[in-house]
Design a protein around this motif. Structure first.
Motif, PDB file in Angstrom:
ATOM      1  N   SER A 267       1.243  -1.027  -0.173  1.00 46.58           N
ATOM      2  CA  SER A 267       0.148  -0.208   0.230  1.00 46.58           C
ATOM      3  C   SER A 267       1.144   1.274  -0.149  1.00 46.58           C
ATOM      4  O   SER A 267       0.641   2.155  -0.903  1.00 46.58           O
ATOM      5  CB  SER A 267      -1.296   0.071   1.002  1.00 46.58           C
ATOM      6  N   LEU A 268       2.283   0.876   0.648  1.00 45.06           N
ATOM      7  CA  LEU A 268       2.356   2.236   0.570  1.00 45.06           C
ATOM      8  C   LEU A 268       3.482   2.833  -0.453  1.00 45.06           C
ATOM      9  O   LEU A 268       3.739   3.726  -0.917  1.00 45.06           O
ATOM     10  CB  LEU A 268       3.635   2.046   1.894  1.00 45.06           C
ATOM     11  N   PHE A 269       3.961   1.190  -1.591  1.00 42.14           N
ATOM     12  CA  PHE A 269       4.581   1.736  -2.098  1.00 42.14           C
ATOM     13  C   PHE A 269       4.355   2.519  -3.584  1.00 42.14           C
ATOM     14  O   PHE A 269       4.938   2.825  -4.320  1.00 42.14           O
ATOM     15  CB  PHE A 269       6.088  -0.091  -2.300  1.00 42.14           C
ATOM     16  N   PHE A 270       3.455   1.288  -3.403  1.00 41.69           N
ATOM     17  CA  PHE A 270       2.988   1.296  -4.895  1.00 41.69           C
ATOM     18  C   PHE A 270       1.189   2.108  -4.955  1.00 41.69           C
ATOM     19  O   PHE A 270       1.087   2.565  -6.031  1.00 41.69           O
ATOM     20  CB  PHE A 270       2.208   0.339  -5.649  1.00 41.69           C
ATOM     21  N   LEU A 271       0.505   1.802  -3.693  1.00 41.24           N
ATOM     22  CA  LEU A 271      -0.665   2.356  -3.959  1.00 41.24           C
ATOM     23  C   LEU A 271      -1.421   3.747  -2.637  1.00 41.24           C
ATOM     24  O   LEU A 271      -1.984   4.148  -2.031  1.00 41.24           O
ATOM     25  CB  LEU A 271      -1.850   1.820  -3.907  1.00 41.24           C
ATOM     26  N   GLY A 272       0.506   4.626  -2.748  1.00 41.45           N
ATOM     27  CA  GLY A 272      -0.199   5.920  -2.070  1.00 41.45           C
ATOM     28  C   GLY A 272      -0.422   6.301  -0.422  1.00 41.45           C
ATOM     29  O   GLY A 272      -0.420   6.984  -0.494  1.00 41.45           O
ATOM     30  N   GLY A 273       0.117   4.764  -0.111  1.00 38.87           N
ATOM     31  CA  GLY A 273      -0.801   4.859   1.603  1.00 38.87           C
ATOM     32  C   GLY A 273      -1.572   5.651   1.656  1.00 38.87           C
ATOM     33  O   GLY A 273      -2.795   4.959   1.379  1.00 38.87           O
ATOM     34  N   TRP A 274      -1.496   6.681   2.739  1.00 41.03           N
ATOM     35  CA  TRP A 274      -3.108   7.363   3.132  1.00 41.03           C
ATOM     36  C   TRP A 274      -3.166   8.304   2.336  1.00 41.03           C
ATOM     37  O   TRP A 274      -4.293   8.936   2.426  1.00 41.03           O
ATOM     38  CB  TRP A 274      -2.049   8.039   4.695  1.00 41.03           C
ATOM     39  N   LEU A 275      -2.996   8.368   1.235  1.00 39.54           N
ATOM     40  CA  LEU A 275      -3.247   9.587   0.463  1.00 39.54           C
ATOM     41  C   LEU A 275      -4.684   9.081  -0.041  1.00 39.54           C
ATOM     42  O   LEU A 275      -4.206   8.123  -0.406  1.00 39.54           O
ATOM     43  CB  LEU A 275      -2.431   9.886  -0.998  1.00 39.54           C
ATOM     44  N   SER A 276      -5.592  10.244  -0.291  1.00 45.64           N
ATOM     45  CA  SER A 276      -6.873  10.040  -0.986  1.00 45.64           C
ATOM     46  C   SER A 276      -6.446   8.806  -2.489  1.00 45.64           C
ATOM     47  O   SER A 276      -5.958   9.877  -3.073  1.00 45.64           O
ATOM     48  CB  SER A 276      -7.605  11.087  -0.510  1.00 45.64           C
ATOM     49  N   PRO A 277      -7.942   8.249  -2.534  1.00 44.89           N
ATOM     50  CA  PRO A 277      -7.344   8.270  -3.944  1.00 44.89           C
ATOM     51  C   PRO A 277      -8.358   8.657  -5.378  1.00 44.89           C
ATOM     52  O   PRO A 277      -8.017   9.537  -6.538  1.00 44.89           O
ATOM     53  CB  PRO A 277      -7.978   6.739  -4.334  1.00 44.89           C
ATOM     54  N   PHE A 278      -9.112   9.755  -4.367  1.00 44.83           N
ATOM     55  CA  PHE A 278      -9.976  11.517  -4.886  1.00 44.83           C
ATOM     56  C   PHE A 278      -8.889  12.679  -4.287  1.00 44.83           C
ATOM     57  O   PHE A 278      -9.465  13.794  -5.149  1.00 44.83           O
ATOM     58  CB  PHE A 278     -11.180  11.268  -4.280  1.00 44.83           C
ATOM     59  N   GLN A 279      -7.348  12.368  -4.524  1.00 43.89           N
ATOM     60  CA  GLN A 279      -7.103  13.541  -3.968  1.00 43.89           C
ATOM     61  C   GLN A 279      -6.819  14.667  -5.488  1.00 43.89           C
ATOM     62  O   GLN A 279      -6.500  14.390  -6.554  1.00 43.89           O
ATOM     63  CB  GLN A 279      -6.042  12.909  -3.665  1.00 43.89           C
ATOM     64  N   GLY A 280      -6.849  16.049  -4.742  1.00 42.70           N
ATOM     65  CA  GLY A 280      -7.085  16.419  -6.237  1.00 42.70           C
ATOM     66  C   GLY A 280      -8.280  17.032  -7.348  1.00 42.70           C
ATOM     67  O   GLY A 280      -8.532  17.246  -7.942  1.00 42.70           O
ATOM     68  N   TRP A 281      -9.481  15.829  -6.671  1.00 43.09           N
ATOM     69  CA  TRP A 281     -10.535  15.391  -7.199  1.00 43.09           C
ATOM     70  C   TRP A 281     -11.520  16.398  -7.066  1.00 43.09           C
ATOM     71  O   TRP A 281     -12.939  17.311  -8.162  1.00 43.09           O
ATOM     72  CB  TRP A 281     -10.946  15.025  -7.359  1.00 43.09           C
ATOM     73  N   GLY A 282     -11.157  17.413  -6.016  1.00 38.00           N
ATOM     74  CA  GLY A 282     -12.217  18.282  -5.117  1.00 38.00           C
ATOM     75  C   GLY A 282     -13.497  17.785  -4.403  1.00 38.00           C
ATOM     76  O   GLY A 282     -14.756  18.753  -4.252  1.00 38.00           O
ATOM     77  N   ILE A 283     -13.626  16.770  -3.929  1.00 33.38           N
ATOM     78  CA  ILE A 283     -14.762  16.115  -3.947  1.00 33.38           C
ATOM     79  C   ILE A 283     -14.824  15.818  -1.993  1.00 33.38           C
ATOM     80  O   ILE A 283     -14.352  15.620  -1.487  1.00 33.38           O
ATOM     81  CB  ILE A 283     -14.977  14.038  -4.343  1.00 33.38           C
ATOM     82  N   PRO A 284     -16.057  16.739  -1.400  1.00 32.86           N
ATOM     83  CA  PRO A 284     -15.951  17.043   0.131  1.00 32.86           C
ATOM     84  C   PRO A 284     -15.773  15.187   0.510  1.00 32.86           C
ATOM     85  O   PRO A 284     -16.194  14.990   0.060  1.00 32.86           O
ATOM     86  CB  PRO A 284     -17.410  17.146   0.473  1.00 32.86           C
ATOM     87  N   LEU A 285     -14.461  15.681   1.583  1.00 30.16           N
ATOM     88  CA  LEU A 285     -14.181  14.127   2.652  1.00 30.16           C
ATOM     89  C   LEU A 285     -13.881  13.198   1.466  1.00 30.16           C
ATOM     90  O   LEU A 285     -12.543  12.524   2.473  1.00 30.16           O
ATOM     91  CB  LEU A 285     -15.729  14.046   3.077  1.00 30.16           C
ATOM     92  N   LEU A 286     -14.234  12.907   0.893  1.00 32.56           N
ATOM     93  CA  LEU A 286     -13.494  12.197  -0.307  1.00 32.56           C
ATOM     94  C   LEU A 286     -11.605  12.185  -0.804  1.00 32.56           C
ATOM     95  O   LEU A 286     -11.202  11.238  -0.424  1.00 32.56           O
ATOM     96  CB  LEU A 286     -14.108  11.451  -0.849  1.00 32.56           C
ATOM     97  N   SER A 287     -11.609  13.602  -1.071  1.00 35.40           N
ATOM     98  CA  SER A 287     -10.426  14.154  -1.290  1.00 35.40           C
ATOM     99  C   SER A 287      -9.314  14.477  -0.094  1.00 35.40           C
ATOM    100  O   SER A 287      -8.523  14.350  -0.687  1.00 35.40           O
ATOM    101  CB  SER A 287     -10.824  15.869  -2.041  1.00 35.40           C
ATOM    102  N   VAL A 288      -9.894  14.015   1.653  1.00 35.20           N
ATOM    103  CA  VAL A 288      -8.678  14.184   2.326  1.00 35.20           C
ATOM    104  C   VAL A 288      -8.367  13.424   2.706  1.00 35.20           C
ATOM    105  O   VAL A 288      -8.589  11.762   2.607  1.00 35.20           O
ATOM    106  CB  VAL A 288     -10.042  14.646   3.430  1.00 35.20           C
ATOM    107  N   ASP A 289      -6.898  12.911   2.716  1.00 35.37           N
ATOM    108  CA  ASP A 289      -6.231  12.144   3.383  1.00 35.37           C
ATOM    109  C   ASP A 289      -6.445  11.960   4.736  1.00 35.37           C
ATOM    110  O   ASP A 289      -5.763  13.008   5.744  1.00 35.37           O
ATOM    111  CB  ASP A 289      -5.030  12.179   2.447  1.00 35.37           C
ATOM    112  N   GLY A 290      -5.580  10.887   4.565  1.00 32.64           N
ATOM    113  CA  GLY A 290      -5.852  10.356   6.764  1.00 32.64           C
ATOM    114  C   GLY A 290      -4.877   8.751   6.250  1.00 32.64           C
ATOM    115  O   GLY A 290      -5.517   8.436   5.389  1.00 32.64           O
ATOM    116  N   TRP A 291      -4.928   8.036   7.494  1.00 28.04           N
ATOM    117  CA  TRP A 291      -4.534   6.735   7.983  1.00 28.04           C
ATOM    118  C   TRP A 291      -5.031   6.071   7.632  1.00 28.04           C
ATOM    119  O   TRP A 291      -5.346   4.916   7.554  1.00 28.04           O
ATOM    120  CB  TRP A 291      -3.835   7.063   9.463  1.00 28.04           C
ATOM    121  N   TRP A 292      -6.654   6.095   7.723  1.00 29.30           N
ATOM    122  CA  TRP A 292      -8.137   5.484   7.225  1.00 29.30           C
ATOM    123  C   TRP A 292      -7.798   4.479   5.645  1.00 29.30           C
ATOM    124  O   TRP A 292      -8.319   4.041   5.154  1.00 29.30           O
ATOM    125  CB  TRP A 292      -9.488   6.116   7.837  1.00 29.30           C
TER     126      TRP A 292
END
Length: 362
Positions: A267-292
């Motif tokens: 997950s860390l090396f290939f899938l962005g770890g704690w980064l949201s898959p919707f980062q930069g898309w401007g979707i409320p809540l879903l664009s927020v990065d976090g450990w979840w």
């Protein structure tokens, strides 16, 4: 959340040298205890998930199945430890600890968030490779110290398999290193950030290495369909055949801790770890990065390991070795060259350039 952690740290460090030692112990326990609990619940999840896939019941009696892992732990702890009369006493007892210690030491550099990591080492990737490769010594020692031919043969098969697939895993991480241009695990995750979200991660330019790393991780932990080490019809239970009780539990704990670790590292090396898959898309809540987000990705890969066990039959040993040496290693070397060309010609932005563009140190 980090506010009360920093307040606790300042309060503990106020005690001087004793406080420094106490704070290190607290940080170690903050990782070790959740890992141990995660192993317990992972065992239950594995048995339930395989039960669902095979259309049968998993654990369902002890605490409705939830507490089954704890019942198994108590059974192992109270079982008699039977040591072979011809075994080397010191090495026989030392082998499970040598397997377990690196499995837990590797977690020291695993970041759960940008600020949630025990040791944010600049050479964290090298430390990780060193720790994960040390477990093979305990496996070989466990098979040899029992003075049993079956255990020794199982240990040799396990060692050959682990070493073979560690090479492929190491080459796969070289591709990540080429992309991120850093040995720091936090920097590797941050290098995958971008306005394209999931398409900014390394899974797509390093897709063959992504697949190689995950499958090699399953093989290195001797999990099905690569569990020829414990082929009951051939060499009984491999290097662990002469262990019982709490000593067997240490081997078991190390194996499952490594499975969870592999899920984290993929997950860390290939899938962005704690980064949201919707980062930069401007979707409320879903664009927020976090450990979840990291935990969701880990849950998927941990379940995928179980899925493989429930689906595929055991491979023959020659098939396993051929896959590692004749397929994975050549393919990973070739794709490292492809990764170099992608970064050189600007098809994929390297980690150093990305950090410089964001105002960091290149």
């Amino acid at each position: 959340m980090m506010g009360w952690v920093e307040a606790l740290r300042d309060w503990v460090l106020a005690f001087g040298d004793i406080g420094v030692v106490l704070w290190i112990v607290l940080k170690i326990l903050a990782i070790a205890v959740p890992v141990i609990l995660a192993v317990a619940f992972y065992v239950v999840w594995e048995r339930k998930l395989i039960g669902w896939m095979h259309v049968r019941h998993g654990p369902m009696y002890v605490g409705f199945g939830v507490l089954q892992a704890f019942a198994d732990v108590f059974k192992l702890l109270f079982k008699e430890i039977v040591q072979p009369t011809q075994a080397s006493p010191v090495l026989y007892r030392l082998a499970p600890l040598i397997v377990l210690a690196p499995a837990f030491a590797a977690w020291a550099v695993v970041p759960f968030d940008q600020r949630m990591v025990l040791a944010d080492l600049n050479a964290g990737l090298l430390y990780l490779l060193a720790m994960t490769s040390m477990g093979v010594y305990g496996v070989v020692l466990g098979g040899w110290a029992t003075n049993s031919k079956y255990a020794f043969l199982g240990a040799m098969r396990a060692a050959a398999q682990m070493v073979s697939y560690e090479i492929a895993m190491g080459f796969a991480l070289v591709g990540v290193l080429v992309m991120a241009q850093s040995l720091n695990l936090t920097d590797i995750v941050l290098a995958q950030s971008g306005r394209w979200g999931v398409f900014s991660w390394y899974w797509w330019p390093l897709l063959p290495l992504f697949v190689i790393y995950f499958i090699s991780g399953v093989a290195e932990t001797n999990r099905s369909p690569f569990d020829v080490v414990e082929g009951e019809s051939e060499i009984v239970a491999g290097h662990m055949v002469e262990y019982s009780g709490s000593q067997f539990a240490l081997f078991f704990l190390a194996e499952y801790a490594n499975m969870i670790l592999i899920s984290f590292l993929v997950s860390l090396f290939f899938l962005g770890g704690w980064l949201s898959p919707f980062q930069g898309w401007g979707i409320p809540l879903l664009s927020v990065d976090g450990w979840w987000w990291l935990l969701l990705k880990v849950l998927f890969f941990a379940s995928a390991i179980v899925w493989l066990r429930a689906t595929f039959p055991r491979f023959r040993y020659d098939q396993i070795m051929r896959l590692g040496w004749k397929v994975f290693i050549p393919l990973s070397i070739f794709w490292i060259a492809v990764a170099v060309l992608l970064v050189h010609f600007g098809v994929v932005t390297g980690g150093a350039e990305l950090r410089a563009a964001q105002g960091g140190v290149g």
